[in-house]
Design a protein around this motif. Sequence first.
Motif, PDB file in Angstrom:
ATOM      1  N   LYS A   1       0.849  -1.189   0.000  1.00 22.62           N
ATOM      2  CA  LYS A   1       0.000   0.000   0.000  1.00 22.62           C
ATOM      3  C   LYS A   1       0.892   1.249   0.000  1.00 22.62           C
ATOM      4  O   LYS A   1       0.661   2.194  -0.738  1.00 22.62           O
ATOM      5  CB  LYS A   1      -0.889  -0.065   1.242  1.00 22.62           C
ATOM      6  N   LYS A   2       1.958   1.192   0.830  1.00 22.45           N
ATOM      7  CA  LYS A   2       2.843   2.370   0.902  1.00 22.45           C
ATOM      8  C   LYS A   2       3.503   2.616  -0.449  1.00 22.45           C
ATOM      9  O   LYS A   2       3.586   3.754  -0.912  1.00 22.45           O
ATOM     10  CB  LYS A   2       3.894   2.145   1.990  1.00 22.45           C
TER      11      LYS A   2
ATOM     12  N   ASP B   1       0.962   4.185  -2.686  1.00 26.21           N
ATOM     13  CA  ASP B   1       0.692   5.573  -2.299  1.00 26.21           C
ATOM     14  C   ASP B   1       1.807   6.483  -2.783  1.00 26.21           C
ATOM     15  O   ASP B   1       1.571   7.545  -3.363  1.00 26.21           O
ATOM     16  CB  ASP B   1       0.577   5.672  -0.770  1.00 26.21           C
TER      17      ASP B   1
ATOM     18  N   SER C   1       1.392   9.540  -5.353  1.00 25.58           N
ATOM     19  CA  SER C   1       1.578  10.932  -4.925  1.00 25.58           C
ATOM     20  C   SER C   1       2.675  11.610  -5.750  1.00 25.58           C
ATOM     21  O   SER C   1       2.642  12.794  -5.988  1.00 25.58           O
ATOM     22  CB  SER C   1       1.918  10.985  -3.441  1.00 25.58           C
TER      23      SER C   1
ATOM     24  N   SER D   1      -8.143   0.220   2.845  1.00 25.13           N
ATOM     25  CA  SER D   1      -7.262   1.209   2.216  1.00 25.13           C
ATOM     26  C   SER D   1      -6.917   0.820   0.777  1.00 25.13           C
ATOM     27  O   SER D   1      -6.710   1.680  -0.056  1.00 25.13           O
ATOM     28  CB  SER D   1      -5.980   1.344   3.030  1.00 25.13           C
TER      29      SER D   1
ATOM     30  N   HIS E   1      -7.137   1.215  -4.792  1.00 28.92           N
ATOM     31  CA  HIS E   1      -6.000   0.907  -5.660  1.00 28.92           C
ATOM     32  C   HIS E   1      -6.373   1.157  -7.118  1.00 28.92           C
ATOM     33  O   HIS E   1      -7.505   0.892  -7.530  1.00 28.92           O
ATOM     34  CB  HIS E   1      -5.646  -0.574  -5.455  1.00 28.92           C
TER      35      HIS E   1
END
Length: 2042
Positions: free
Chosen positions: A392-393, A396, A400, A455, A459
């Motif tokens: 997930k990180k 992200d 970003s 979370s 995706h």
Amino acid sequence: MELAHSLLLNEEAYNQLGEFQKAEFIFEWLQFLEKLLPVTSRADIRENQKKLVEQLTSLLNNSPGPPTRRLLAKNLAVLYSTGDTFSVYQTIDKCNELIRSKDDSPSYLPTKLAAVVCLGYLYKKLGRILGNSFTDTVGNVLKAMKNAESQGRYEIMLSLQNILNGLGAAAIPCHRDIYKAARSCLTDRSMAVRCAAAKCLLELQNEAIFMWSTDLDSVVTLCFKSFEGSNYDVRLAVSKLLGTILARALTSKQITASTKHNFRRVSLEDVMELLGTGFLRGSCGFLRASGDMLKGTSSVSRDVRVGVTQAYVVFVSTLGAQWLERNFSAFLSHILDLVSQSHPKAVQSAMDAIGCRRCVSFILRATVGGLLGEKAQIAAAKEICQAIWKLKKVVDAAISDGNLETKINTTDVTASQHVLVCALQELGSLIHGLGTTAAPLLQDSSTGVLEAVISVILHPSISVRLTAAWCLRCIAVALPSYVSLLLDRCIERLSALKSCPEAVTGFSFAVAALLGAVKHCPLGIPHGKGKVIMTVAEDLLRSASQNSRISLQRMQAGWLLIAALMTLGPAVVQHHLPRILLLWKCIFPSSPKDLETEKTRGDAFTWQVTLEGRAGALCAIKSFVSHCAGLLTDEVVQRLLPPLPSAVDLLTQLSSIYKSYGNSLKTPSTVYRQKLYELLAVLPPKAYEGDFSAVLKELVTDLTVTDSQIDASAFLLPSLCHENDLLLLGPLLQETDHRFIEEQLLLGNSIAGGSLEYDPYSIYEKFAKGDSVPKPLPPALSVISAASRLFGVMFSHITESHRLQVLEQLLNSIKQTKGSRQQIVQLHVVSAFSTSLKHLANCKGSLGSEEVRRSALMLVMGALESNNPLLRCAAAECLARLAQVVSDSAFTAGLAQVSFDKLKSARDVVSRTGHSLALGCLYRYLGGISSTQHLNACVGILYTLSQDSTSPDVQAWALHSLSLIVDLAGPLYHVHVEPTLSLVLMLLLSVPPAYAEVHQSLGRCLNALITTLGPELQGSSTAVSALRTSCLLGCAVMQDNPDCLVQAQAISCLQQLHMFSPRHVNLSNLMNLCSSYLLLRRAVVACLRQLVQREAAEVSEYAVALVKESKEDFTPDVNIREIGLEGALLGLLDKELDPRLCQDIKETLTHMLTSMAVEKLSFWLKLCKDVLAASADFNTVASIDTTQEEETAKGDDVSVLTSDSDDRFHPFRNPRWSTRVFAAECVCKIISQCENAGSAHFDITLAQERKQRDSRDDFLVLHLADLVRMAFMAATDHSDQLRLSGLQMLQIIVRKFAAVPEPEFPGHVILEQYQANVGAALRPAFAPETPPDVTAKACQVCSAWIASGVVSDLNDLRRVHQLLVSSLLKVQAGKEAQNEQYNESTSTMEVLAVLKAWAEVYIVAIEKQKNQSDTHKHSLKIVNSSEESYRDVTFSASGLLDLVQADLGTLSKLWLAALQDFALLTLPPEYASQLPAEGGTFYTAETIENARPHYYSSWALILYATALWLTTTGFIVVDPDEGVTNLSRPVTPTTMCQDSSTRPLVKSPEDVNTDRFHLILGISVEFLCSPGSDAAMENIIACLHALQALFDVPWPRSKIGGDQELGVELLNVLHRLILTRESPDIQLAALEVVRLILFAAQEHVKEKRRSAEVDDGAAEKETLPEFGEGKDTGGLVPGKSLVFATLELCVCILVRQLPQLNPKLTGSPAVPPGKHLLLSEDGSRLVAAALVILSDVPAICSPEGSVSVLPTILYLIIGVLKETAVKLQDGQLPLTVAASLQALKGLLSSPMARAEKSQNAWTNLLRSALVTVLDCWDQVDGLLQELDEISLLTAITVFVMSTSPEVTTVECLQKRCMEKFKTTLDSKDPLVQCKCYQLLHSIFQHPNKTVSYPYIHSLVPSIVGKLQETEKAKPENAAELQVIQEGIKVVTALTAAAEEQHRAHLVACFLPILISFLLDENALVSATISAKNLHEFALQTLMQIGPQYSSVFKKLMASSPTMKARLESAIKGNQESIKVKTTKHAKTPGKSSSIQLKTNFL
């Protein structure tokens, strides 16, 4: 065959046989020898050894078949190992010689092979004894291999395996050579050779260190090569080899000197890298990356990848669960890495990616899901969660930084998607499997499972979003308490992030998935959620057009939500239906013109949105039709139809739209087609008749489109083939443990199988199997299957001409294509046509004319000769359907002829297989083969084909077809059985084992033959026993086959044989419970299941014995020696994942339990305890407060919380919760088995006595501590299902053991010591977060515990009582405080459970109080307990009432409210409009259907409790503040159906009471009118008890007494109940209600008479109106008359018990004349109760009425007396006789007998009745001994005493009565005499002299005479003594009653008699006891009479001095003893009465 049973071969018999029979004979002999040699003495063997060896070696030259050569080799080896070994070298040399022989002819081959096999077995058995000879042997064998063909290579490999096994480390010199040879075989073109080589290498690696050290890399590469082009068996064998070697390499510690310098330690990373390389790059080696690898074009072949996947699993399984726990994170990261961005080649195409993901999921499922226990699985889930967070990180970060370097990041994102998909899938599956035991995992905030999953819903990749949604669905199904919570969260995010495309799709997927989960959660979700979701969906659809960037996503999301909403069912959907139909109408253009304008306006993007939206709408409506069929009324269907034509129009325009706008519309248009077809297929065809031709045209185009390159046979056809035929196509199509990954090999290279992203709409559908993810196929394929389904529906509805047209079109399109494309078109067409034939057959339609048939036949015949075997199978099935639909015998015969002709001429494999199968299938749906001619022809052709050894395929198909024909021909086949059996055996003995498919078909043939023979196999004739032996021989051959599926066939054949002829079958080698083949495990368990139904104990003992013999366990990780077969099965149940197998295991265990649990009680309880205790360590968290509970509990119960930490006692490591639930259910079954087995199981004193007598005896009560402990462990577990089972177990324990006394502490019960455990087990169930179903169950246990009376101390009881009080407070809080997590109906369930529990406690308290007041009436002390304990008991009952009393005010209101709800819910549907709009007190209007069952399960006890409460208050209390209660809602019945405005302000108490009365009566009558056949006994009894309670008090009686119609209706209902329910309890309860109704009517009549008399005064007595039934005419109207109804009911009871009473039956054969029936105890009680009611009937009649009913009543009462007056042993009266006498007495003393209007009639009738009684004597002389004179005399006495004198003083009657007394006085039976005296005693004292004097005159002389005789014959025994005493009493009484003038004479007669009874002192000493007692009695009587008549006395004494002397001496002598006697006498009454009381009390 019997001749074959000898140690030496019977050569004489052998030589007389034919060629084939010889082979059979030899095999039978070898089989016998194999069993005989191990048990023959050594001396015998040595004596015959030479001859035996000769015989056996000579057989080598006879070219033995494969099974024979194996047996031969085994026997030789055993012979040498038990006998002498000196000639063994000659044998070995001989074998080597045979192998060296240069003869290469096929006929010599079997001999060579036999020699090879012999060598293998000799070395295996004798091993190192054979010294160094092995080097030559091995060399020779390896040399022979160079030019051997495949059979030879196969046998050589297996032989080498055996040699290595026998020699162990001694064979090191040959290892390298063997290794080289095996390497080449491992990539052999024959699959069987590859398998054999893998087995050989597996054996080699045990000793050959180089294989897993220096040569490890090359071994691994070799294995990868071997996977290429392999089949399932090779993959199993090689993956086992690969996994084992790698595991060995990782764990090995030994390094020998020679290898030291170049040995490297292998680390886990190295091993993983090796496997990973194979997975990612296949077999092309590590370094030699070929050109295309560098270019990146080659893709790994799938079979290699699947093989490596299996190797991973073997590797981990070999290392074991603990290793996996320790190394899980490394393992996980490696496995997930396989699909990550570091290997982009592996996932470059969607196909590859899906395939790899499947493999990774499989590895994780098989290891994590299959090996780990629950705790370890939770730890694994946490690891997976960490992995998700990491990814997930990365994502992200990538998103970003989106502006900087977009290129890199998108690859990052897309590459991480596959890892996430795999991780999420495994997480979902893990939690799904853990169920509610996963609760701690989700509560752990540090892991953040839910956060992680939610979370990644955002995706960028759609497949990740879908999998995350699916993972949420799994969590929801596992933990139902999270459903509402997750829904709220997702809806909230969806609304908040409406403008983010990922969020819109992601969260709509999540909501849809969660809605799909609701149907798996029995507790549901709040009803209001549907509304919220509908609003969100509408909002999305409305706003779709506002923002073009996300219009597509919003459109899709809106319809997805609506479609998913439909799964909640009609109750939710009906509220939203109008809005949904409106949306449906709006999305399609309303006219063709609008569609045209659309076409001109749109661009590619708008069309994409439009098509997506319309596909969604179609999907939603399809979902509506399939989930809410209940709402599909004609009106709704009419509203669904208008958009359909427009949808079809669009379908026809699609191709032109697609042409205009290019490729971007390809997928949307395909999806649109698919969805439209799917919707049309579920709608009724009539609905779219107008569009038939348009749709059909499109269908035909879709089916015959030529650009489709995908061979879809593997998923289109299997469902259209018959399941039996699929067996022909090998293991790929069968269920195996590896089905999940093997599937992709089946589907051909162009598709890898389904995946969620192909159809998001599948996320809410019900999955086919367990927890596996839905796998929709790509749209291009789905559209074809949808088209073929719809074609099937429509074809059966179109006209004949149209059919012909369509078929011709299809045939043309097949002709026009060529090559592979032609096959694909053919495939589509056949699947569509086959579906249509199925439909036609189902709706019994016909196909049509000759032309249609011809076209159809051409279609099918073409496919029957296709190259694709699946298509041939489907075509054969299609042919069978065609024959069924046409159903014309000539046509069928024609079809058969076509196949016959083909088979005679064709030589190619394809047409021979196709047509032979067609022959087998042809009659499948025609009810079997009936023509012998056809049968003979088929059998002839198939015999020939099945012997065609050049093609195993033809053999397999022909034999399969033969097996079908055997089944279809049934008894016709008998003539062919013998030849067929011989053929099957011959082939079994000769076909090489490598051709497994032929052997499987042979197995099916054998099975069919056994079924045909059936029970005949039991016969003993020679022919039958020969057949039986052949069958057994066939089974034996199959059991030895290396192929597992053949072994499975063998087992099912043996199972059949065992069913028909159990004596002849030996099922010893059954126990292969851990084969790697699912089908074999299934067969073993299915067979076990059948065996244990008959002989469980034998099977169980046999299994243990077998294990001890064979020194090894069947299942490697289960120790049968300790835990028996039962334990092994439980262990298997815990590991198996296949639902069918688990079901069979459960059934097997249940059968074993029912037949053996009582005998092996300790064993079974220990098994269950081990399974349950294995989870106890999990349980130490169970909340237990350590207050005074622990101190009060006995010391030994402290161990409840500490689990056995010692692992040795734990055969079950961490069983799954489902296994623990099963164990808990088993305990409940054990208790019920013990209940049937005898009372000692529930009586500790008896159990201990019997245990001392025989220590092997075992009783349940001795294990009570264990039972309570198990229930406690289960009830406090994490798993909700286990908690429910535990509470159920606890409830059963309380119910069954509540009354068992504790022998050490009198007055206490044995359960009392466990109150701490019970309290502790119940408390957690009342915690706020507990699900309502657990709390509801716990309420039942609470009430059972309180009601059981185990705990008498109120303080102890308060702990459990407090739990119920807390629940009651929750109930009072009302709807506002309801739980928001579950559906509203769950709170109904909980509330009603609480109210029902309170009702039960209240009922028990009242009953106890009643019993107590009864015992108080007799208030005498209980003997064996002190004063206090008696006080205790009284205190506890009233104390229990006090406990309830405090809450009774609240409870009564709630009870009444619940009953009112129930009354409303039982109204018929047509009154639905009258129900209150907002629902009832405890249910809401929307959840009415879900609430019903809860009311039905609890209303009866609540009704009874309410009735009791109303009666205890006597209907007097009406709450003063009825209107303004402190409850938050109105709960009085006053609110029945009125709204607040019209309700009168205050109701009078009378009205309130009347409402309540009618509520209870109404519910009862409604239920009792027609209790369903499934209505519980308890409910009926409770209902009747409620009515009893109701009529126990005056006010309700006055209501029913005053309303005759009501009374009659109630009686009719009860009459019907008695007719339909046999249970005596129900009938007795009903009779009690009848009695009360009658009593009420009597009170009413009395009251009316009394008031009439008061009003009119006594003056006008004559004109009083008649009260009571029958008025002044005496007529009774059936249906309106209470009397008539009562009589009907009583007659029904009496005639049911005593059919002789029915005058119609008396002469019939049903009732033998004059035989007396002894009724059962229940029967007697029923008859007695009915008689009581009968005698009360006249009281409610007018005098005239009473005359009408009297004859009937007298007939019945006297009838019962006559039929049941039978002598009992102890002289007691039977219950029915006593009752009939009582009833007679009641009737005769009725006031009606004296009422002036009816007196004459009564007198006449009573006289007739007396005559009837008198006639009983004179019936038949023979019967006299049976009839009981006493009963009849008593009846006469009752007549004499109770009627008015004019009845009995008629002379003739009086004379007959006296006669009877006279004869009875002369009876020989002292008991009868005695009773006769007593009756006369009462008659003599009758106040009316006209009655008594005649009797006195006639009978006294004989009485006195009898007393005088006694002087001579003194009484012998107590009975005779009593007769004399009674006689004396009668005369004494007579003396008192006589007139003055006669009294002196009487006394003068009487005294001498009395004095004659006195004894003098000498005689007194020697006299018998009776004489002494008589002496005392006479003396006492004299002492009484003397003073009374002193003058006569003195005169007499004076005249007779002898008398005087005798009297005086007696008085003196007895003075002393009398004193002693009297003191004693004074004491005895106390004793006797106290004893009596004790018995009453109990």
